[in-house]
Design an enzyme around this catalytic site. Structure first.
Site, PDB file in Angstrom:
ATOM      1  N   LYS A 116       0.843  -1.216   0.000  1.00 24.24           N
ATOM      2  CA  LYS A 116       0.000   0.000   0.000  1.00 24.24           C
ATOM      3  C   LYS A 116       0.863   1.244   0.000  1.00 24.24           C
ATOM      4  O   LYS A 116       0.492   2.253  -0.590  1.00 24.24           O
ATOM      5  CB  LYS A 116      -0.942   0.006   1.204  1.00 24.24           C
ATOM      6  N   LYS A 198      -3.704 -10.335  -6.890  1.00 21.95           N
ATOM      7  CA  LYS A 198      -5.041 -10.633  -6.365  1.00 21.95           C
ATOM      8  C   LYS A 198      -6.091  -9.647  -6.876  1.00 21.95           C
ATOM      9  O   LYS A 198      -5.778  -8.478  -7.140  1.00 21.95           O
ATOM     10  CB  LYS A 198      -5.026 -10.671  -4.832  1.00 21.95           C
ATOM     11  N   LYS A 201     -10.735  -4.859  -4.571  1.00 23.28           N
ATOM     12  CA  LYS A 201     -11.864  -3.978  -4.857  1.00 23.28           C
ATOM     13  C   LYS A 201     -11.461  -2.522  -5.068  1.00 23.28           C
ATOM     14  O   LYS A 201     -12.192  -1.756  -5.650  1.00 23.28           O
ATOM     15  CB  LYS A 201     -12.936  -4.102  -3.771  1.00 23.28           C
TER      16      LYS A 201
END
Ligand code: ATP
Ligand code: LTN
Length: 333
Positions: A116, A198, A201
């Protein structure tokens, strides 16, 4: 309030976007399957969501839409506790205390933080760094036995257990040490266009990469049809076949069939027909959820009452643990 004999399940999802098929197969579907055999507590982790910059109005909407979706999927607010993390201040309070029992070195090893912070290099805030501590507080406040999550959360569960054990070693048995529940199939659904990463969302630049639970059904079919495969026309699992392996996983997780059975079922079948079958299986699963979601979305008073009751029930349990912790660390009573 909670049935003393049943084990406690706790999990949460961030309202950082609309849930993907990955979120559904890695987490939500299992929550639904576990919900009758355990005392279940599910939260909308909106405090975690602000570790990445959010538009306020949009976050508020997604938060409410996500709780509506929880119910549409089959979680039962009468039997399960469903609530907003930000409605229970005990999370922030315990998180601060646990920060003082967590080492920088431990947090530095977290792969989610590394990922992140490289994606959001303009906003590497300390909330992003201590994210796993807040998650540990979530879990430990409810004396949780089992935490059903996808594979990407394994490391966060480990650190939660380490923090709890460290605290217990100093102060006695304050926290239950939780176990993870990571499904055999579906724990790591990959992107349809980029099957080496992966399905997420909130992190995709390409909409075709992600199936959202609330996507139009025809769009879902098209996204699956357009998904990346390979040129050898063989349907089997293999590291050299990430696209096909991912579709096989999706099919197995949706239908509940084992990986071997799914592989056998499609032996000798062409890619086009295979993709059609995967799309049909996904649509069959998602259609009733969307119908229920639309029905619930118009019932404002009902959703309001679920939010209010969830907050009250969660606070009651969380505050019990928090009182004990405050006493142990020496805060005035
Ligand atoms: P974000 O993109 O904002 O980081 P996310 O899509 O990774 O979010 P979370 O809200 O962080 O989702 O996770 C909710 C649950 O869904 C967790 O249990 C997580 O392990 C699971 N999950 C997320 N992505 C996948 C995936 N691709 N496959 C299986 N499970 C997943
Ligand atoms: N970090 C989790 C969401 C989350 C969570 C939790 C999961 C927040 N608190 C407590 C399980 C238990 C994620 O899936 N990214």
């Amino acid at each position: 309030m909670l049935d003393e004999k049943k084990k406690i399940i706790y999990s949460a999802m961030q309202p950082s976007g609309y849930p993907s098929l990955g979120n559904y197969l890695g987490a939500l579907k299992n929550w639904k399957n576990l919900k009758d055999d355990f005392d279940c507590i599910f939260s909308i982790a909106n405090m975690h969501a602000i570790t990445v910059r959010q538009d306020s109005a949009n976050l508020r909407k997604k938060t409410r839409d996500l709780i509506t979706l929880f119910i549409a999927i089959g979680l039962d607010p009468e039997k399960n506790i469903i609530y907003y993390q930000s409605d229970v201040p005990a999370h922030a309070e315990l998180s601060w205390i646990l920060n003082c029992f967590t080492y920088m070195g431990e947090l530095n090893r977290m792969t989610q933080f590394k990922e992140k912070s490289s994606k959001h290099s303009e906003n590497i805030n300390s909330g992003l760094f201590t994210y796993p501590v807040l998650m540990a507080a979530d879990i430990l406040l409810y004396q949780t036995d089992v935490v059903p999550v996808g594979e990407d959360q394994r490391q966060h569960l480990e650190i939660c257990r380490d923090i709890a054990e460290r605290f217990n070693n100093i102060y006695g048995e304050v926290f239950k040490i939780p176990e993870g529940f990571i499904p055999k199939v579906g724990a790591r659904i990959m992107g349809l266009q980029n099957p080496s990463k992966k399905m997420s969302k909130s992190e995709s630049d390409n909409d075709n990469n992600v199936i959202y639970i609330l996507d139009d059904l025809n769009l879902i079919r098209n996204k699956i049809k357009r998904s990346v495969t390979d040129s050898d026309n063989e349907i089997r699992y293999g590291e050299d076949k990430p696209g096909i392996s991912n579709l096989l996983n999706i099919y197995s997780a949706v239908t509940g069939k084992s990986s071997e059975d799914s592989e056998n079922e499609f032996r000798g079948v062409g890619y086009g027909e295979f993709k059609e079958a995967v799309a049909e299986a996904v649509i069959k699963e998602i259609r009733p959820i969307q119908e229920k979601y639309r029905e619930l979305s118009s019932d404002k008073a009902y959703i309001d009452s679920v939010i209010k009751e969830g907050a009250d029930k969660a606070s009651y349990i969380a505050n019990k643990t928090l009182r004990k912790v405050k006493k142990k660390v020496g805060f005035p009573q």
